[in-house]
Write an enzyme that holds these catalytic residues in place. Structure first.
Site, PDB file in Angstrom:
ATOM      1  N   GLY A   5       0.820  -1.219   0.000  1.00 45.64           N
ATOM      2  CA  GLY A   5       0.000   0.000   0.000  1.00 45.64           C
ATOM      3  C   GLY A   5       0.845   1.258   0.000  1.00 45.64           C
ATOM      4  O   GLY A   5       0.547   2.228  -0.706  1.00 45.64           O
ATOM      5  N   CYS A   6       1.912   1.243   0.774  1.00 41.33           N
ATOM      6  CA  CYS A   6       2.785   2.423   0.862  1.00 41.33           C
ATOM      7  C   CYS A   6       3.534   2.653  -0.441  1.00 41.33           C
ATOM      8  O   CYS A   6       3.759   3.800  -0.846  1.00 41.33           O
ATOM      9  CB  CYS A   6       3.742   2.278   2.033  1.00 41.33           C
TER      10      CYS A   6
END
Length: 157
Positions: free
Chosen positions: A45-46
């Site tokens: 996600g990051c």
């Protein structure tokens, strides 16, 4: 101290991946600041979020905004993340999570039945006067960067 829309954003001083010390107050009168907090370098996600900011970086520059990413990871890890994904903005080390606490994004999290403290993915827009003008908490990555850019283009242009 926590943040509130319409108030001056809490100033901070953090180490950046490039070895410099960055102060939020350095940008007052010069740039809008897109301050985004994310949990950890190199995670799915990051990485998606960072690459979205990368892909829209020139559009943020065009509206006189600087992007700063903040996580507890050390600057050496940030630099690896930047090198791997070609990120054109600074990543800041908040190892003691004081800035995350000031922005009220250091939260109790639960994952696979385990509880731990960590960053709640969030983004803050700080105008050229140093005032917090917009926040997104519990950010869902898809479409978020476009929302932040759109806000600056329509509200701060």
């Amino acid at each position: 101290m926590t943040t509130q829309i319409g108030n001056k954003a809490p100033d901070f001083t953090l180490k950046a991946n490039n070895g410099e010390t960055v102060r939020l107050s350095d940008f007052i009168g010069k740039k809008h600041v897109v301050l985004y907090f994310y949990p950890k370098d190199m995670t799915p996600g990051c990485t998606t979020e960072a690459c979205d900011f990368r892909d829209h970086h020139e559009s943020f520059v065009d509206v006189d905004a600087v992007i700063l990413g903040v996580s507890p990871d050390p600057v050496t890890q940030h630099q690896k993340f930047i090198d791997k994904h070609g990120l054109p903005f600074l990543l800041l080390e908040d190892s003691d999570h004081k800035v995350a606490e000031d922005f009220d994004v250091w939260k109790l999290k639960k994952n696979f039945g385990k509880e731990y403290m960590g960053i709640e993915r969030s983004t803050f827009i700080i105008n050229k006067e140093g005032i917090l003008v917009k926040e997104w908490r519990k950010v869902k990555v898809a479409g978020h960067v476009e929302d932040a850019l759109s806000y600056i283009k329509t509200e701060l242009a």
